[in-house]
Scaffold this active site. Structure first.
Site, PDB file in Angstrom:
ATOM      1  N   LEU A  75      -2.216  -6.015   3.105  1.00 26.78           N
ATOM      2  CA  LEU A  75      -1.322  -4.875   3.317  1.00 26.78           C
ATOM      3  C   LEU A  75       0.030  -5.044   2.644  1.00 26.78           C
ATOM      4  O   LEU A  75       0.938  -4.235   2.851  1.00 26.78           O
ATOM      5  CB  LEU A  75      -1.145  -4.625   4.816  1.00 26.78           C
ATOM      6  CG  LEU A  75      -2.449  -4.353   5.583  1.00 26.78           C
ATOM      7  CD1 LEU A  75      -2.169  -4.116   7.056  1.00 26.78           C
ATOM      8  CD2 LEU A  75      -3.191  -3.159   4.986  1.00 26.78           C
ATOM      9  N   ALA A  76       0.176  -6.100   1.847  1.00 23.34           N
ATOM     10  CA  ALA A  76       1.426  -6.305   1.124  1.00 23.34           C
ATOM     11  C   ALA A  76       1.509  -5.351  -0.065  1.00 23.34           C
ATOM     12  O   ALA A  76       0.505  -5.091  -0.729  1.00 23.34           O
ATOM     13  CB  ALA A  76       1.538  -7.758   0.647  1.00 23.34           C
ATOM     14  N   HIS A  77       2.711  -4.843  -0.337  1.00 22.94           N
ATOM     15  CA  HIS A  77       2.903  -3.947  -1.466  1.00 22.94           C
ATOM     16  C   HIS A  77       2.942  -4.732  -2.781  1.00 22.94           C
ATOM     17  O   HIS A  77       3.275  -5.919  -2.809  1.00 22.94           O
ATOM     18  CB  HIS A  77       4.215  -3.171  -1.317  1.00 22.94           C
ATOM     19  CG  HIS A  77       4.206  -2.177  -0.203  1.00 22.94           C
ATOM     20  ND1 HIS A  77       4.437  -2.531   1.111  1.00 22.94           N
ATOM     21  CD2 HIS A  77       3.978  -0.834  -0.204  1.00 22.94           C
ATOM     22  CE1 HIS A  77       4.363  -1.448   1.883  1.00 22.94           C
ATOM     23  NE2 HIS A  77       4.075  -0.415   1.104  1.00 22.94           N
ATOM     24  N   MET A 111       7.116 -12.031   2.077  1.00 21.43           N
ATOM     25  CA  MET A 111       5.785 -12.614   1.935  1.00 21.43           C
ATOM     26  C   MET A 111       5.620 -13.311   0.583  1.00 21.43           C
ATOM     27  O   MET A 111       4.909 -14.303   0.480  1.00 21.43           O
ATOM     28  CB  MET A 111       4.716 -11.536   2.112  1.00 21.43           C
ATOM     29  CG  MET A 111       4.702 -10.895   3.497  1.00 21.43           C
ATOM     30  SD  MET A 111       4.792 -12.095   4.852  1.00 21.43           S
ATOM     31  CE  MET A 111       3.372 -13.108   4.517  1.00 21.43           C
ATOM     32  N   GLU A 112       6.282 -12.775  -0.444  1.00 22.92           N
ATOM     33  CA  GLU A 112       6.214 -13.430  -1.747  1.00 22.92           C
ATOM     34  C   GLU A 112       6.847 -14.820  -1.690  1.00 22.92           C
ATOM     35  O   GLU A 112       6.308 -15.787  -2.257  1.00 22.92           O
ATOM     36  CB  GLU A 112       6.914 -12.578  -2.806  1.00 22.92           C
ATOM     37  CG  GLU A 112       6.104 -11.400  -3.298  1.00 22.92           C
ATOM     38  CD  GLU A 112       5.996 -10.255  -2.299  1.00 22.92           C
ATOM     39  OE1 GLU A 112       5.225  -9.319  -2.558  1.00 22.92           O
ATOM     40  OE2 GLU A 112       6.681 -10.286  -1.253  1.00 22.92           O
ATOM     41  N   ASP A 126      -3.005 -31.169  -2.939  1.00 18.74           N
ATOM     42  CA  ASP A 126      -4.165 -31.458  -3.784  1.00 18.74           C
ATOM     43  C   ASP A 126      -3.888 -32.616  -4.741  1.00 18.74           C
ATOM     44  O   ASP A 126      -4.771 -33.442  -5.006  1.00 18.74           O
ATOM     45  CB  ASP A 126      -4.542 -30.205  -4.580  1.00 18.74           C
ATOM     46  CG  ASP A 126      -5.705 -30.443  -5.523  1.00 18.74           C
ATOM     47  OD1 ASP A 126      -6.753 -30.943  -5.063  1.00 18.74           O
ATOM     48  OD2 ASP A 126      -5.563 -30.136  -6.721  1.00 18.74           O
TER      49      ASP A 126
END
Length: 356
Positions: A75-77, A111-112, A126
């Site tokens: 749902l992120a733009h 969110m980014e 990793d």
């Protein structure tokens, strides 16, 4: 109405309509960490792992993740990013990760920034898992965002909760934090110090100097000379009151701090830079070779200092006399006026002659 913006009144997932929101400058800063062993820290700092280029690989992964956030979070733009910077720090048994993301858009980019930290951390994981299978990636959180209706928001509110820190917009001056301190950042440009091959002897001196004068300065951010441009852009995106760099101001082919600074400046302050050079020349004639700059980016004062302890001491002595006035001017302060009774006979500069 459902208080959760990503759910409609019937509880179904939806993408929020941001079409009516104004386009503003928006910045988000997030952080996280990889907890591991002292052995791993030593290997990463000395570039001694078989999987070479650990930090550059993790940095690129974080930047790529920020750009692909809308593909990963349903749902992120889709947001056009202006800049993404990833900075790493070292503790005895941890690598800290800090992402600064900026955009000019209708919606925020928290969110980014969080996704950038998460993927950079997983990439580090990793790279080191063969040596430390028990390494832990975590502590991922938003620490600051600017722009939109909240203006400036910082996680370190006085009561320990997350709360707005200011009602000003993203282009307003940097504001004091909950303790009344003004944010400041110190960047150290040193390839050898970033690789753990030399001690950073100038960054801590500048941090202490700033703290003694009421600035909220964290530990110095040490980067390789090749990474200084990204570090400067990332620091400016966080809108500190003051950004002081040290190192990378000479004529060595790897010295790129002046170029990185010039790229973000709105106004140069050649008098400040020349005063610092003059102070250095009094004891060290080669100080004349310094290409250091000073200037203003948005509401941030940026000053380049040399990479030597003596050069830093000379530069800070100059800043002692000009920085308070400069910061006050950027915050909207006025020139001091002489008393009316003294105005005809005073030898002090008049308002029109005030030296800034």
């Amino acid at each position: 109405m459902n208080p959760l913006t990503h759910l409609d009144d019937d509880g179904r997932a939806r993408m929020v309509d941001v079409g009516a929101k104004p386009v503003t400058r928006r910045i988000a800063i997030a952080e996280g960490r990889l907890d591991t062993t002292a052995e791993v820290i030593g290997l990463v700092r000395s570039d001694g792992l078989k999987k070479a280029d650990v930090l550059p690989t993790a940095r690129i992964a974080g930047i790529q993740a920020a750009k692909r956030t809308s593909d990963l979070i349903p749902l992120a733009h889709i947001v056009p990013l202006d800049a993404v910077s990833i900075d790493f720090g070292f503790e005895e048994r941890a690598i800290t990760i800090r992402a600064t993301v900026s955009t000019t858009a209708r919606t925020g980019i928290e969110m980014e920034a969080l996704t950038a930290v998460a993927v950079a951390g997983l990439t580090l994981h990793d790279m080191v898992k063969a040596i430390d299978p028990a390494a832990q990636t975590g502590g991922i959180r938003l620490i600051e965002k600017r722009g939109g209706k909240r203006g400036v928001w910082r996680a370190d509110a006085a009561d320990g909760s997350s709360a707005p820190a200011s009602a000003h917009g993203a282009d307003a001056p940097s504001v004091p934090d909950a303790a009344g301190l003004r944010p400041a950042i110190v960047l150290v440009s040193s390839t050898r110090a970033a690789a753990g091959q030399a001690e950073d002897t100038t960054g801590p001196v500048i941090v202490e100097w700033l703290r003694e004068r009421g600035y909220d300065a964290g530990a110095p951010i040490v980067v390789a000379d090749a990474d200084i441009a990204d570090a400067v852009r990332g620091a400016v995106a966080g809108s500190p009151v003051v950004l002081i760099t040290t190192g990378g101001t000479g004529v060595n082919p790897g010295d790129r701090t002046p170029e990185a600074t010039l790229a973000v400046l709105d106004q140069e302050l050649p008098g400040v830079a020349e005063a610092i050079r003059a102070a250095g020349r009094a004891a060290t004639p080669t100080a004349a070779l310094s290409r250091a700059l000073a200037g203003i980016a948005g509401r941030t004062v940026i000053v380049n200092l040399p990479g030597s302890r003596g050069g830093v001491a000379d530069g800070l002595a100059v800043l002692d006399g000009v920085l308070p006035h400069l910061v006050d001017q950027l915050a909207g302060g006025d020139h001091a006026r002489p008393a009316a009774s003294d105005s005809l006979h005073s030898t002090e500069p008049s308002e029109g002659d005030a030296v800034v």
